[in-house]
Motif scaffolding. Structure first.
Motif, PDB file in Angstrom:
ATOM      1  N   ALA A   2       0.829  -1.199   0.000  1.00 56.60           N
ATOM      2  CA  ALA A   2       0.000   0.000   0.000  1.00 56.60           C
ATOM      3  C   ALA A   2       0.867   1.253   0.000  1.00 56.60           C
ATOM      4  O   ALA A   2       0.554   2.246  -0.668  1.00 56.60           O
ATOM      5  CB  ALA A   2      -0.918  -0.009   1.218  1.00 56.60           C
ATOM      6  N   ALA A   3       1.969   1.218   0.748  1.00 60.62           N
ATOM      7  CA  ALA A   3       2.859   2.377   0.807  1.00 60.62           C
ATOM      8  C   ALA A   3       3.485   2.660  -0.551  1.00 60.62           C
ATOM      9  O   ALA A   3       3.613   3.823  -0.963  1.00 60.62           O
ATOM     10  CB  ALA A   3       3.950   2.138   1.842  1.00 60.62           C
ATOM     11  N   ALA A   4       3.874   1.607  -1.269  1.00 65.16           N
ATOM     12  CA  ALA A   4       4.461   1.804  -2.594  1.00 65.16           C
ATOM     13  C   ALA A   4       3.457   2.489  -3.529  1.00 65.16           C
ATOM     14  O   ALA A   4       3.824   3.393  -4.291  1.00 65.16           O
ATOM     15  CB  ALA A   4       4.902   0.462  -3.173  1.00 65.16           C
ATOM     16  N   ARG A   5       2.194   2.086  -3.457  1.00 62.80           N
ATOM     17  CA  ARG A   5       1.164   2.727  -4.291  1.00 62.80           C
ATOM     18  C   ARG A   5       0.960   4.180  -3.876  1.00 62.80           C
ATOM     19  O   ARG A   5       0.782   5.060  -4.723  1.00 62.80           O
ATOM     20  CB  ARG A   5      -0.155   1.955  -4.174  1.00 62.80           C
ATOM     21  N   ALA A  51      -3.696  10.252   0.813  1.00 61.09           N
ATOM     22  CA  ALA A  51      -3.148   9.198  -0.040  1.00 61.09           C
ATOM     23  C   ALA A  51      -2.876   7.933   0.755  1.00 61.09           C
ATOM     24  O   ALA A  51      -3.094   6.815   0.259  1.00 61.09           O
ATOM     25  CB  ALA A  51      -1.872   9.684  -0.725  1.00 61.09           C
ATOM     26  N   LEU A  52      -2.428   8.074   1.997  1.00 66.25           N
ATOM     27  CA  LEU A  52      -2.121   6.908   2.813  1.00 66.25           C
ATOM     28  C   LEU A  52      -3.387   6.180   3.255  1.00 66.25           C
ATOM     29  O   LEU A  52      -3.424   4.948   3.286  1.00 66.25           O
ATOM     30  CB  LEU A  52      -1.296   7.318   4.028  1.00 66.25           C
ATOM     31  N   VAL A  53      -4.420   6.931   3.599  1.00 63.63           N
ATOM     32  CA  VAL A  53      -5.696   6.319   3.980  1.00 63.63           C
ATOM     33  C   VAL A  53      -6.274   5.553   2.799  1.00 63.63           C
ATOM     34  O   VAL A  53      -6.734   4.409   2.932  1.00 63.63           O
ATOM     35  CB  VAL A  53      -6.685   7.392   4.477  1.00 63.63           C
ATOM     36  N   GLU A  54      -6.264   6.171   1.624  1.00 61.22           N
ATOM     37  CA  GLU A  54      -6.824   5.515   0.439  1.00 61.22           C
ATOM     38  C   GLU A  54      -6.051   4.245   0.097  1.00 61.22           C
ATOM     39  O   GLU A  54      -6.636   3.198  -0.198  1.00 61.22           O
ATOM     40  CB  GLU A  54      -6.799   6.471  -0.751  1.00 61.22           C
TER      41      GLU A  54
END
Length: 252
Positions: free
Chosen positions: A120-123, A235-238
């Motif tokens: 998720a972090a990479a995205r 962005a992190l939540v999404e």
């Protein structure tokens, strides 16, 4: 001033190696000391040694909890409040425990962080880069990444999250009273902690000639760019909302 600090750091490193020649032969142990001293003196991040792994069973934490959720990767003795930027204290800790992981006490004047599952972090980083967002250092383990952000208060964070419809359980915030495992420590889930994006100093600002203390202050610590948590949290939540269920595991 920077040259003086550099010479002092080198003397501490030389003393460390002379005190424990039998235990500081590998690059991994000397790099832990190097990393701890750099964080404490160059960046002025308060650090302390993590509890580490059991000497009899390297898969288990050295703390008394047989079911420790983050084996080796948390404070124990000394406790979190002992975190320091004093190079003498840092050198003494890693002289006695050369394989101890490096922990940073987050919050206060030190950076805070937001961590989420690695995929998720990479995205999220791809999205933030596409938006032209200027990011700071990013710490990566095989399972989770953490974005360092400017210090925030718990009240400020609470107001920010209250406005969200949903905050995934896989998203965690390392603020005042928290800590973060730093490279090149061993990750609790296996593998090693690394910099996905290394700390990059902010170009020094011209000193105000009317403020004699400004030059000394800048020379004593390297300033790093850190985004505000508000700039990255959407962005992190999404990205975390789409993470597999296993992404909510506590392991770093």
């Amino acid at each position: 001033m920077r040259e003086i600090l550099g010479r002092r750091l080198q003397r501490l490193r030389d003393r460390f190696q002379s005190l424990r020649p039998d235990r500081v032969q590998s690059g991994s142990t000397s790099s832990l000391l190097e990393a701890a001293l750099t964080c404490a003196t160059t960046f002025q991040w308060p650090v302390l040694p993590g509890v580490g792994r059991s000497g009899t069973d390297g898969a288990r934490c050295a703390c008394p909890d047989p079911d420790c959720a983050v084996p080796g990767a948390h404070p124990f003795d000394p406790g979190l409040l002992a975190a320091s930027t004093d190079p003498r204290m840092v050198a003494w800790w890693w002289t006695n425990r050369p394989t101890a992981p490096v922990l940073m006490a987050t919050g206060g004047s030190a950076p805070c962080a937001v961590s989420l599952p690695a995929g998720a972090a990479a995205r999220a980083l791809v999205r933030l880069d596409a938006q032209g967002m200027r990011l700071g250092p990013v710490v990566a383990t095989p399972t989770r990444w953490a974005l360092l952000v400017a210090p925030y208060s718990l009240e400020r964070l609470g107001e920010l999250l209250y406005a969200k419809d949903h905050v995934p359980s896989s998203l965690r915030f390392h603020g005042e009273g928290g800590y973060l495992l730093l490279p090149p420590s061993a990750a609790s889930s296996g593998g090693q902690v690394r910099w996905q994006r290394e700390p990059r100093p902010v170009p020094p600002r011209p000193a105000d000639p009317k403020s004699p203390g400004a030059r000394a202050s800048q020379a004593s610590a390297t300033e790093l760019w850190l985004p505000d948590v508000e700039a990255v949290v959407d962005a992190l939540v999404e990205a975390s909302s789409g993470a597999p269920g296993g992404g909510s595991r506590l392991a770093y």
